[in-house]
Design an enzyme around this catalytic site. Structure first.
Site, PDB file in Angstrom:
ATOM      1  N   SER A 165      15.683 -28.364  13.293  1.00 57.54           N
ATOM      2  CA  SER A 165      16.918 -29.184  12.814  1.00 57.54           C
ATOM      3  C   SER A 165      18.044 -28.501  12.555  1.00 57.54           C
ATOM      4  CB  SER A 165      16.111 -30.069  11.998  1.00 57.54           C
ATOM      5  OG  SER A 165      15.051 -30.984  12.429  1.00 57.54           O
TER       6      SER A 165
HETATM    7  N1  SAM Z   1      12.025 -30.342  10.561  1.00 48.77           N
HETATM    8  C1  SAM Z   1      11.944 -29.641  11.765  1.00 48.77           C
HETATM    9  C2  SAM Z   1      12.279 -27.978  11.642  1.00 48.77           C
HETATM   10  O1  SAM Z   1      13.220 -27.934  10.788  1.00 48.77           O
HETATM   11  O2  SAM Z   1      11.728 -27.325  12.323  1.00 48.77           O
HETATM   12  C3  SAM Z   1      12.031 -29.886  13.195  1.00 48.77           C
HETATM   13  C4  SAM Z   1      11.154 -30.797  13.580  1.00 48.77           C
HETATM   14  S1  SAM Z   1      11.553 -31.206  15.269  1.00 48.77           S
HETATM   15  C5  SAM Z   1      13.162 -31.921  15.386  1.00 48.77           C
HETATM   16  C6  SAM Z   1      10.724 -32.564  15.497  1.00 48.77           C
HETATM   17  C7  SAM Z   1       8.936 -32.084  15.689  1.00 48.77           C
HETATM   18  O3  SAM Z   1       8.191 -33.317  15.710  1.00 48.77           O
HETATM   19  C8  SAM Z   1       8.635 -31.454  16.947  1.00 48.77           C
HETATM   20  O4  SAM Z   1       8.116 -30.180  16.571  1.00 48.77           O
HETATM   21  C9  SAM Z   1       7.572 -32.269  17.697  1.00 48.77           C
HETATM   22  O5  SAM Z   1       6.729 -31.691  18.376  1.00 48.77           O
HETATM   23  C10 SAM Z   1       7.083 -33.120  16.359  1.00 48.77           C
HETATM   24  N2  SAM Z   1       6.587 -34.408  16.836  1.00 48.77           N
HETATM   25  C11 SAM Z   1       7.004 -35.191  17.619  1.00 48.77           C
HETATM   26  N3  SAM Z   1       5.980 -36.344  17.582  1.00 48.77           N
HETATM   27  C12 SAM Z   1       4.940 -36.187  16.448  1.00 48.77           C
HETATM   28  C13 SAM Z   1       4.011 -36.749  16.097  1.00 48.77           C
HETATM   29  N4  SAM Z   1       3.590 -37.940  16.519  1.00 48.77           N
HETATM   30  N5  SAM Z   1       3.037 -35.977  15.237  1.00 48.77           N
HETATM   31  C14 SAM Z   1       3.563 -34.780  14.861  1.00 48.77           C
HETATM   32  N6  SAM Z   1       4.710 -34.094  15.324  1.00 48.77           N
HETATM   33  C15 SAM Z   1       5.239 -34.845  16.182  1.00 48.77           C
END
Ligand code: SAM
Length: 218
Positions: free
Chosen positions: A68
């Site tokens: 992010s």
């Molecule tokens: N905050 C994180 C970072 O700083 O790296 C970024 C996260 S990224 C924007 C969003 C994450 O949510 C992704 O790795 C994606 O695979 C995960 N994700 C999406 N749907 C999800 C779910 N139902 N359960 C768990 N993780 C999920």
């Protein structure tokens, strides 16, 4: 990706500059700024891309996902008002950068990621850096009922609606921070649980997240 864990003057200086920029953009919580100033964001990047690590941008981390944008991490962290010892559920571990910020703020963190490759990378990288959350692999759109209730829940992917199951996993007085909208943009929403079935909802600024994919999501 080949990770290297060296925090030299160039990276430290760039991190200070990032903190100044976030303050200028309106992040006021000193504890959040201190946490951003402490966590080496370049540790989540291949060395080839270290020059990108302290720009205020999201960046690809593989498997179609991103680390992010620092502003977004700071914004969500500020909204959460993490107190030392708070039990925090993070949905969407991704790179684990936000997880480290929550740990620096003194939370006990339960973090869940649905993509196996990211999960396996994070369970190695974070402990190596000295950060020890509780890691889970699976669909976080249902929360993690086994460890509920939580003081705070943070969702780091864009949801089409607020999953009812997450609300039920908040303590009374607990807070959920979740981006809600369509595939193109989402409003940051905070929901405070004030009673068994009473919730106070506030809609804030617009962001663009990768989608929350799962049973209670897209
Ligand atoms: N905050 C994180 C970072 O700083 O790296 C970024 C996260 S990224 C924007 C969003 C994450 O949510 C992704 O790795 C994606 O695979 C995960 N994700 C999406 N749907 C999800 C779910 N139902 N359960 C768990 N993780 C999920």
């Amino acid at each position: 990706m080949a990770y290297k864990f060296v925090d030299n003057y160039r990276e430290k200086g760039a991190r200070k500059q990032l903190v100044n920029n976030l303050e200028k953009r309106g992040i006021e919580d000193k504890r959040v700024l201190q946490a951003i100033g402490k966590v080496p964001r370049h540790f989540f990047f291949d060395e080839t891309f270290w020059n990108q690590a302290y720009r205020d941008i999201a960046f690809p981390i593989g498997d179609g996902q991103t680390i992010s944008q620092p502003y977004t991490v700071a914004y969500q962290s500020e909204l959460l008002h993490v107190k030392k010892g708070d039990k925090v559920l993070e949905i969407g571990t991704g790179s684990g950068y936000q997880t480290c910020i929550l740990l620096e703020l003194g939370a006990e963190v339960f973090t869940i990621e649905r993509q196996e490759s990211l999960y396996h990378r994070t369970i190695q990288v974070l402990p190596y850096m000295g950060y020890k959350p509780h890691f889970f692999l699976g669909d976080g759109s249902r929360g993690i009922p086994d460890h509920a209730p939580y003081d705070k829940i943070i969702v780091t992917a864009g949801a089409p609606f607020v999953p009812e199951l997450m609300l039920k996993q908040l303590k009374y007085g607990g807070l959920l921070v979740i981006p809600v909208g369509d595939e193109k943009s989402q409003k940051m929403v905070t929901i405070l649980r004030v009673g068994e079935n009473d919730f106070e909802r506030i809609e804030l600024d617009t962001f663009r997240f990768v989608p929350l994919v799962g049973d209670q999501a897209w």
